[in-house]
Design a protein around this motif. Structure first.
Motif, short mmCIF file in Angstrom:
data_model
loop_
_atom_site.label_atom_id
_atom_site.label_comp_id
_atom_site.label_asym_id
_atom_site.label_seq_id
_atom_site.Cartn_x
_atom_site.Cartn_y
_atom_site.Cartn_z
N HIS A 11 0.83 -1.20 0.00
CA HIS A 11 0.00 0.00 0.00
C HIS A 11 0.87 1.26 0.00
CE1 HIS A 11 -3.47 2.53 0.81
NE2 HIS A 11 -2.78 3.09 1.77
N ARG A 12 1.88 1.29 0.87
CA ARG A 12 2.77 2.46 0.94
C ARG A 12 3.58 2.60 -0.35
NH1 ARG A 12 3.53 7.42 1.37
NH2 ARG A 12 5.60 8.05 2.02
N ALA A 13 4.05 1.49 -0.91
CA ALA A 13 4.81 1.53 -2.16
C ALA A 13 3.95 2.11 -3.28
CB ALA A 13 5.29 0.13 -2.52
N TYR A 14 2.68 1.75 -3.31
CA TYR A 14 1.77 2.29 -4.32
C TYR A 14 1.62 3.80 -4.16
CZ TYR A 14 -2.29 2.77 -7.35
OH TYR A 14 -3.14 3.16 -8.35
N GLN A 19 2.93 9.25 -6.10
CA GLN A 19 3.51 10.55 -5.81
C GLN A 19 4.67 10.89 -6.74
OE1 GLN A 19 4.60 10.35 -1.66
NE2 GLN A 19 2.47 10.27 -0.98
N ASN A 20 5.30 9.88 -7.27
CA ASN A 20 6.46 10.09 -8.15
C ASN A 20 6.09 10.03 -9.63
OD1 ASN A 20 9.23 10.24 -6.59
ND2 ASN A 20 7.87 8.90 -5.43
N GLY A 21 4.83 10.14 -9.95
CA GLY A 21 4.40 10.20 -11.34
C GLY A 21 4.20 8.86 -12.02
N LYS A 22 4.07 7.79 -11.25
CA LYS A 22 3.80 6.44 -11.77
C LYS A 22 4.84 5.97 -12.80
CE LYS A 22 -1.12 7.06 -11.01
NZ LYS A 22 -2.46 7.04 -11.59
N TYR A 31 9.04 -0.48 -3.37
CA TYR A 31 8.75 -1.50 -2.36
C TYR A 31 9.76 -1.42 -1.22
CZ TYR A 31 7.62 -5.94 -0.18
OH TYR A 31 7.25 -6.90 0.73
N HIS A 32 11.03 -1.34 -1.57
CA HIS A 32 12.08 -1.30 -0.54
C HIS A 32 12.05 0.01 0.25
CE1 HIS A 32 13.68 -5.12 -1.65
NE2 HIS A 32 13.88 -4.74 -2.90
N GLN A 33 11.74 1.10 -0.43
CA GLN A 33 11.61 2.38 0.27
C GLN A 33 10.45 2.32 1.26
OE1 GLN A 33 11.25 5.86 -2.24
NE2 GLN A 33 10.68 7.17 -0.53
N ALA A 34 9.33 1.79 0.84
CA ALA A 34 8.16 1.67 1.72
C ALA A 34 8.48 0.77 2.91
CB ALA A 34 6.98 1.10 0.94
N GLU A 35 9.17 -0.33 2.66
CA GLU A 35 9.53 -1.25 3.73
C GLU A 35 10.41 -0.55 4.77
OE1 GLU A 35 10.85 -5.89 3.84
OE2 GLU A 35 11.94 -4.60 2.44
N ARG A 36 11.40 0.20 4.30
CA ARG A 36 12.28 0.95 5.22
C ARG A 36 11.48 1.97 6.03
NH1 ARG A 36 15.61 1.03 0.76
NH2 ARG A 36 14.98 3.17 0.28
N GLU A 37 10.64 2.73 5.36
CA GLU A 37 9.83 3.74 6.05
C GLU A 37 8.98 3.13 7.15
OE1 GLU A 37 7.34 6.05 3.50
OE2 GLU A 37 9.03 6.86 2.37
N LEU A 38 8.31 2.06 6.84
CA LEU A 38 7.41 1.43 7.81
C LEU A 38 8.17 0.78 8.96
CD1 LEU A 38 4.77 -0.05 5.35
CD2 LEU A 38 4.48 1.91 6.87
#
Length: 52
Positions: A11-14, A19-22, A31-38
């Motif tokens: 969900h966060r990765a999506y 936000q980055n223009g798809k 995916y990895h950025q979202a995983e780190r953030e969470l």
């Protein structure tokens, strides 16, 4: 600290992808950025109530 679920990460990765223009071909990056953030996010940060 609880480990984020795969659904939470996706969900966060999506959100990041949108936000980055798809952009195409950057699924793993988001995916990895979202995983780190969470994983770094403090528990209960969304439900913290600040007394007035």
């Amino acid at each position: 600290m609880e480990k984020p679920t795969k659904e939470q990460i996706i969900h966060r990765a999506y959100e990041l992808w949108e936000q980055n223009g798809k952009p195409e071909g950057r699924n793993d990056e988001f995916y990895h950025q979202a995983e780190r953030e969470l994983q770094e996010k403090p528990e209960h940060s969304e439900s913290t109530i600040v007394p007035e």
